[in-house]
Design a protein around this motif. Structure first.
Motif, mmCIF file in Angstrom:
data_model
loop_
_atom_site.group_PDB
_atom_site.id
_atom_site.type_symbol
_atom_site.label_atom_id
_atom_site.label_comp_id
_atom_site.label_asym_id
_atom_site.label_seq_id
_atom_site.Cartn_x
_atom_site.Cartn_y
_atom_site.Cartn_z
ATOM 1 N N VAL A 736 0.712 -1.247 -0.078
ATOM 2 C CA VAL A 736 -0.003 0.201 -0.032
ATOM 3 C C VAL A 736 0.776 1.181 -0.067
ATOM 4 O O VAL A 736 2.056 1.282 0.604
ATOM 5 N N ASP A 737 0.528 2.225 -0.780
ATOM 6 C CA ASP A 737 1.364 3.356 -0.844
ATOM 7 C C ASP A 737 1.174 4.246 0.774
ATOM 8 O O ASP A 737 -0.028 4.168 1.201
ATOM 9 N N ALA A 738 2.462 4.961 1.011
ATOM 10 C CA ALA A 738 2.410 5.593 2.316
ATOM 11 C C ALA A 738 1.168 6.168 2.448
ATOM 12 O O ALA A 738 0.548 6.608 3.587
ATOM 13 N N ALA A 739 0.710 6.971 1.575
ATOM 14 C CA ALA A 739 -0.317 7.922 1.472
ATOM 15 C C ALA A 739 -1.576 7.514 1.788
ATOM 16 O O ALA A 739 -2.574 8.150 2.351
ATOM 17 N N ASP A 740 -1.819 6.329 1.441
ATOM 18 C CA ASP A 740 -3.055 5.719 1.372
ATOM 19 C C ASP A 740 -3.216 4.708 2.855
ATOM 20 O O ASP A 740 -4.260 4.102 3.249
ATOM 21 N N MET A 741 -2.323 4.901 3.678
ATOM 22 C CA MET A 741 -2.199 3.994 4.980
ATOM 23 C C MET A 741 -2.836 4.777 5.940
ATOM 24 O O MET A 741 -3.032 6.135 5.961
ATOM 25 N N PRO A 742 -3.378 3.991 6.957
ATOM 26 C CA PRO A 742 -3.988 4.640 8.144
ATOM 27 C C PRO A 742 -2.898 5.401 8.802
ATOM 28 O O PRO A 742 -1.463 5.127 8.682
ATOM 29 N N GLU A 743 -3.317 6.268 9.832
ATOM 30 C CA GLU A 743 -2.243 7.425 10.597
ATOM 31 C C GLU A 743 -1.391 6.511 11.230
ATOM 32 O O GLU A 743 -0.237 6.845 11.287
ATOM 33 N N LEU A 744 -1.715 5.486 11.866
ATOM 34 C CA LEU A 744 -0.827 4.654 12.797
ATOM 35 C C LEU A 744 0.366 3.997 11.841
ATOM 36 O O LEU A 744 1.658 4.148 12.668
ATOM 37 N N TRP A 747 2.687 6.900 10.974
ATOM 38 C CA TRP A 747 3.481 7.211 12.130
ATOM 39 C C TRP A 747 4.659 6.612 12.400
ATOM 40 O O TRP A 747 5.710 6.857 12.665
ATOM 41 N N VAL A 748 4.581 5.226 12.162
ATOM 42 C CA VAL A 748 5.866 4.180 12.276
ATOM 43 C C VAL A 748 6.480 4.728 11.137
ATOM 44 O O VAL A 748 7.904 4.607 11.255
ATOM 45 N N LEU A 749 6.066 4.752 9.727
ATOM 46 C CA LEU A 749 7.129 5.359 8.732
ATOM 47 C C LEU A 749 7.966 6.582 9.294
ATOM 48 O O LEU A 749 8.977 6.830 9.025
ATOM 49 N N HIS A 750 7.111 7.469 9.773
ATOM 50 C CA HIS A 750 7.720 8.807 10.195
ATOM 51 C C HIS A 750 8.965 8.412 11.178
ATOM 52 O O HIS A 750 10.000 8.866 11.109
ATOM 53 N N ARG A 751 8.744 7.427 12.181
ATOM 54 C CA ARG A 751 9.945 6.897 13.213
ATOM 55 C C ARG A 751 10.794 6.298 12.415
ATOM 56 O O ARG A 751 11.986 6.624 12.844
ATOM 57 N N LEU A 752 10.580 5.759 11.455
ATOM 58 C CA LEU A 752 11.708 5.142 10.662
ATOM 59 C C LEU A 752 12.465 6.185 9.818
ATOM 60 O O LEU A 752 13.831 6.001 9.794
ATOM 61 N N SER A 753 11.739 7.304 9.422
ATOM 62 C CA SER A 753 12.696 8.392 8.970
ATOM 63 C C SER A 753 13.578 9.119 9.863
ATOM 64 O O SER A 753 14.633 9.269 9.718
ATOM 65 N N GLU A 754 12.955 9.285 11.024
ATOM 66 C CA GLU A 754 13.923 9.797 12.224
ATOM 67 C C GLU A 754 14.995 9.069 12.453
ATOM 68 O O GLU A 754 15.957 9.433 12.679
ATOM 69 N N LEU A 755 14.544 7.691 12.672
ATOM 70 C CA LEU A 755 15.672 6.622 12.902
ATOM 71 C C LEU A 755 16.823 6.517 11.989
ATOM 72 O O LEU A 755 17.995 6.351 12.104
ATOM 73 N N ASP A 756 16.382 6.550 10.792
ATOM 74 C CA ASP A 756 17.381 6.620 9.570
ATOM 75 C C ASP A 756 18.437 7.587 9.596
ATOM 76 O O ASP A 756 19.643 7.391 9.386
ATOM 77 N N GLU A 757 17.907 8.705 10.024
ATOM 78 C CA GLU A 757 18.710 10.006 10.170
ATOM 79 C C GLU A 757 19.735 9.803 11.533
ATOM 80 O O GLU A 757 20.926 10.082 11.551
ATOM 81 N N LYS A 856 12.060 10.630 2.170
ATOM 82 C CA LYS A 856 11.788 11.833 2.767
ATOM 83 C C LYS A 856 10.606 12.188 3.158
ATOM 84 O O LYS A 856 10.213 12.666 4.237
ATOM 85 N N ALA A 857 9.482 11.623 2.202
ATOM 86 C CA ALA A 857 8.216 12.119 2.308
ATOM 87 C C ALA A 857 7.615 11.300 3.520
ATOM 88 O O ALA A 857 6.605 11.578 3.770
ATOM 89 N N TRP A 858 8.389 10.255 4.183
ATOM 90 C CA TRP A 858 7.918 9.748 5.220
ATOM 91 C C TRP A 858 7.783 10.504 6.655
ATOM 92 O O TRP A 858 7.070 10.232 7.299
#
Length: 983
Positions: A736-744, A747-757, A856-858
């Motif tokens: 599923v594309d990130a934009a179509d996912m439920p917010e939860l 949020w996990v993808l956002h955490r992955l983006s933070e952790l990657d950095e 980066k869109a995550w």
């Protein structure tokens, strides 16, 4: 459930994986090692083109003995650096190496000789050296396998050895650069000397242990005052000083025969004292007068057992000008006039009134401060002490006596290495009335770190590298002397991890003396130089400086190794047609092994194809002791031959201690052997211990710490296992594309983006503890205790076509790809196992991957802030339910349908925008803006949220266990609408 309700267990999508709960690491890790060797992982990484170099240069361990826990710490840290840099897109090469020359190996071979009743000096030197070489080869093979067992990647098939012919040729060539650029000179000065090993030692080869030494207070009688030539009348008429004694204090009675002066402190307050009463066993004389520092008068009085002491007057340091003392042995019977010379009083800035008497007995041949005084005031050097630590045979009274024994005396508990020289001098001083007092003292004293025997300062002719001499080499970009270049490198060219290492190394370089290059041993690279017969070291032609001779030597070493230097006729061969062999003597001392290892930059970084493009390493990584060891010698050596430091970065780690913070020792029985840890837990647990520790400090290890480490490993392993099970059968079509996912999920993808950095920044800064702690907290807190807990309902019970289930599995794949690679540099075996569960194949390996790019869109800071409030409210709900569970009102959270009172309108809106009941794992949940009643459950740290417990109404779904009103009203008996549709 009624008897006719079907059993729905087989319809639930439970996680399935072959990944076992127990790691079985000790048994399974060797299989992965064999697999990596078979598929050639290290070599295949070298085939990745277009990458920027990263070179970690290996500090060579010594090839004699099994690995200890410090070796494991060091090599695992290096491996984490290399692997993480490689996975971040660099070409990170690692060439392991070994230090092969030097005294420890030579000492072992000598021990074997002694056991057979043989004398090393009776054996042909080339034969002896070949035995040393064979010994080193045996230990290299053993250590190589032990290092590989730790999971350390590298070019194990082709390591560097300081005893390889090319290495020996380059070491000699680097030495000859010192010969040609003017740094090399022969000098006679006191150096740290091991009588037991009969060689000079470098500071890095010295360790300090407490011993009990003799202490003596000695009278030096005032002989006379030299005439003041600037005045027609004598300057001093103080007759009270003419009959006084200057009292010195020393812990080395054996140095008294070498005394040449007494030093005083120009700014110390002195006094003239008289003995008025004494104890019966005192060596003092009633009525005698003596001079000492005022600050030490009480200590001297107590040590000499004086019962009544009168201070007659102050003695100004200026009064010592022109004062000449008599040596205590002047006129001694049998002395043959050996000590009938004047002993001047000299001002010395090194003299203090912290201990002793305020006067320093000065023997220029046996101490650095004393030597500096000798240089400054032209004091003669003495040559009374032989290589074996005995006095020269011709020395009156003491000839042949040993300062230190060749073997420790088990009967002498106080100082088992002590020879006869100290007691003989004490008796001689007492015999001539010069002994003022005596005692003993426990203090820290230098010992050889190899033989563990005490050392002495001894004046011998040695070869030095001058570190303040302007060099003739055209490499002056960073300074014209070795010291200038080294200091400029430290200040401008090198990054230190931790930063405090900079101050430490800089202070050492600022204050160090010239480098003693020569050792009087057999196993090493010889000082490849020739001296002119009959010439003095100060003569311009003393050393043969000929580039063609040097080239011949290097070529011979390349072809036959350094042993060729010792073959009969070698001198004649290399000098033929270039210099008259009969006019030159060949030097047979060997180089300090720190020069060997200090030269590795030349034959590894510069000369090897897998070295460094510019001959400079990105990183040297060793223990903090290497500020005075390998970091130090490499810096000096390269500054002399390359003009700068051979490294851009220095990383230092602490030492390993037991669980109580005690230093490890076999005698205490508190050592932890890597082999034993691997046998019980596996190498990944040892690697995880390294990652969990702050390596910039000393690190503790022991049974309880390892148990805690193994527990952390199990928790992380269970997280990876759940993820693998949840991904069972996952296919690309489900994504599923990130934009179509439920917010939860977003949020996990956002955490992955933070952790990657954070992971990339942490690995770049070599902060393995920081990287692991962030990933471990994420895996156990954000995933296992939150995300996985919430989404297991959808994963198990939703229809395969469900958006939530598909989004969850898509996120699981993103989690898998990142956690597996992010953790691969640390847990090399476990992450390979995790990787192969989803990527089987003969050539597959996680260690061939790079860290995956994270879109980066995550990143979604607004969403993250919103979910911070949601999670806080959820904690209040789960806290309220835990109270009911503890009280046995409910057995599981699905039996609840709480009412949640929220006063903050933004938080309330956020909770209404999501399925908050699912997030709280309840069957139902009511949100209200009504004020919370008094009985509502609250958390003090979460303001404006109150929870009132209510039971869920309806029946329990026999498939998903939610309690819902519609259960039993659908086609499939005992199911809710969601489960009925899924079936």
């Amino acid at each position: 459930m009624s008897t006719d309700t079907p059993d729905y267990r087989d319809t639930v999508f439970l996680p399935e994986t072959d990944f076992p709960m127990r790691g079985g690491l000790p048994q399974r890790e060797p299989e992965w090692l064999a697999r990596w060797a078979k598929i050639g992982v290290y070599d295949r990484l070298r085939e990745k083109t277009g990458r920027k170099d990263f070179t970690l240069h290996d500090g060579p361990p010594y090839a004699n003995g099994h690995l200890h826990i410090g070796h494991a710490l060091n090599k695992v840290l290096k491996d984490m650096v290399v692997r993480s840099q490689q996975m971040m897109g660099r070409d990170a090469r690692y060439v392991p190496g070994w230090d092969c020359h030097g005294l420890p190996i030579e000492w072992k071979i000598e021990e074997q000789y002694r056991a057979k009743g043989l004398n090393k000096d009776d054996v042909d030197v080339v034969t002896f050296r070949q035995e040393c070489r064979k010994f080193a080869e045996g230990w290299i093979d053993i250590q190589r396998e032990e290092f590989k067992r730790l999971g350390v990647t590298g070019n194990w098939a082709n390591p560097y050895l300081t005893m390889d012919f090319h290495a020996e040729a380059v070491i000699a060539d680097e030495f000859m650069k010192f010969l040609m650029n003017g740094a090399l000179y022969q000098g006679s000065k006191p150096v740290m000397w091991s009588p037991v090993e009969k060689t000079a030692l470098a500071e890095a080869e010295v360790e300090y242990h407490d011993i009990t030494s003799h202490t003596i207070w000695v009278r030096f009688p005032v002989s006379h005052f030299e005439a003041d030539t600037s005045s027609s009348t004598p300057k001093y008429r103080n007759m009270d000083l003419n009959v006084a004694n200057v009292v010195i204090w020393t812990t080395t009675p054996w140095t008294i025969p070498q005394n040449r002066a007494v030093s005083f402190g120009p700014n110390i307050s002195y006094g003239l004292y008289r003995v008025d009463a004494k104890a019966e066993n005192s060596s003092t004389v009633i009525g005698e007068t003596f001079i000492i520092a005022d600050a030490l008068s009480e200590a001297v009085k107590a040590a000499s057992r004086i019962e009544a002491l009168t201070r007659l007057r102050s003695v100004e340091p200026a009064e010592f000008e022109g004062m000449v003392l008599a040596h205590p042995y002047r006129g001694i019977e049998g002395g043959k006039g050996e000590w009938d010379y004047p002993v001047p009083m000299l001002p010395g800035e090194h003299v203090t009134d912290d201990a002793g008497t305020g006067f320093v007995h000065t023997a220029p041949s046996h101490g650095d401060d004393d030597y500096q005084m000798g240089l400054k005031f032209g004091l003669p050097m003495t040559y009374n002490v032989e290589a074996d630590g005995t006095y020269r045979q011709s020395l009156p009274l003491f000839g042949g006596q040993a300062i230190l024994r060749s073997e420790p005396d088990p009967k002498n508990k106080r100082n088992p290495w002590e020879g006869a020289a100290n007691v003989s001098n004490i008796k001689a001083l007492a015999g001539v009335g010069a002994l003022f007092a005596k005692g003993t003292m426990l203090h820290s004293y230098p010992h050889s770190w190899r033989s563990k025997a005490p050392l002495i300062y001894r004046n011998t002719p040695q070869w030095f590298a001058a570190i303040d001499r302007k060099l003739e080499d055209g490499l002056g970009n960073y300074g014209s002397t070795i010291r200038e270049r080294a200091l400029t490198s430290i200040r401008e060219l090198v990054t230190f991890t931790p930063a405090i290492g900079k101050n430490r190394l800089q202070a050492m370089i600022e204050n160090r003396p010239d480098w003693v290059l020569s050792r009087q041993r057999a196993w090493g690279v010889p000082l490849t130089c020739f001296v002119k017969k009959g010439a003095q070291p100060s003569d311009a032609d003393f050393l043969l400086r000929n580039a063609e001779v040097n080239a011949r030597i290097k070529a011979a070493f390349e072809a036959e190794g350094a042993d060729v230097w010792y073959v009969q006729g070698f001198k004649e061969k290399v000098l033929a047609g270039l210099a008259d062999p009969s006019q030159y003597e060949q030097v047979y001392d060997v180089l300090d092994v720190w020069f060997d290892s200090g030269s590795t930059h030349a034959f590894v970084l510069r000369d090897r194809e897998d070295g460094s493009e510019d001959g400079v390493a990105d990183l040297y990584l060793e223990g903090t002791d290497q500020h005075r060891g390998w970091f130090h010698s490499s810096l000096l050596q390269a500054s002399g031959t390359k003009g700068r430091a051979p490294y851009r970065g220095l990383l230092t780690h602490g030492f390993t201690l037991d669980e109580k913070g005690m230093k490890m020792s076999k005698s205490l029985g508190n050592t932890v052997a890597p082999e034993e840890v691997i046998k019980e837990y596996g190498a990944d647990i040892l690697r995880l211990w390294v990652a969990l520790s702050d390596y910039t400090q000393d690190l503790r290890i022991g049974k309880e710490i390892l148990k805690g480490t193994a527990d952390s490993y199990r928790r992380l392993r269970n997280t990876m296992r759940y993820m693998l099970g949840a991904l069972n059968g996952f296919e690309a079509a489900e994504r599923v594309d990130a934009a179509d996912m439920p917010e939860l999920e977003q949020w996990v993808l956002h955490r992955l983006s933070e952790l990657d950095e954070q992971v990339r920044a942490g690995y770049a800064a070599y902060d393995f503890q920081g990287v692991f702690q962030k990933l471990f907290t994420f895996a156990t807190t954000d995933l296992s205790a939150f995300y996985f807990d919430i989404r297991k309902d959808s994963l198990y019970c939703d229809a395969p076509s469900s958006l939530t289930r598909r989004a969850c599995r898509t996120v699981m794949e993103a989690l898998y790809d990142r956690l597996t690679t992010w953790l691969a540099p640390i847990l090399v075996f476990t992450m390979e196992e995790v990787w192969l569960c989803r990527h089987p194949g003969e050539d597959s390996s996680v260690h061939l991957q790079d860290l995956p790019e994270t879109p980066k869109a995550w990143r979604n800071e607004a969403l993250a802030q919103k979910w911070e409030g949601i999670r806080a409210a959820r904690r209040t709900v789960t806290g309220a339910l835990e109270v009911q569970r503890t009280a046995k009102v409910i057995g599981a959270s699905l039996e609840a349908a709480p009412v949640v009172h929220v006063t903050d309108t933004a938080i309330l809106a956020a909770l209404k925008s999501v399925n908050f009941a699912d997030l709280c794992i309840t069957s139902g949940l009511q949100l209200t803006a009504d004020p919370e009643p008094a009985e509502a459950f609250r958390l003090p740290e979460v303001q404006g949220v109150g929870v009132v417990f209510e039971h869920a109404t309806g029946e329990k779904c026999q498939r998903c266990w939610k309690v819902l009103p519609d259960v039993g009203t659908h086609k499939h008996p005992g199911t809710c609408a969601r489960c009925n549709d899924a079936l």
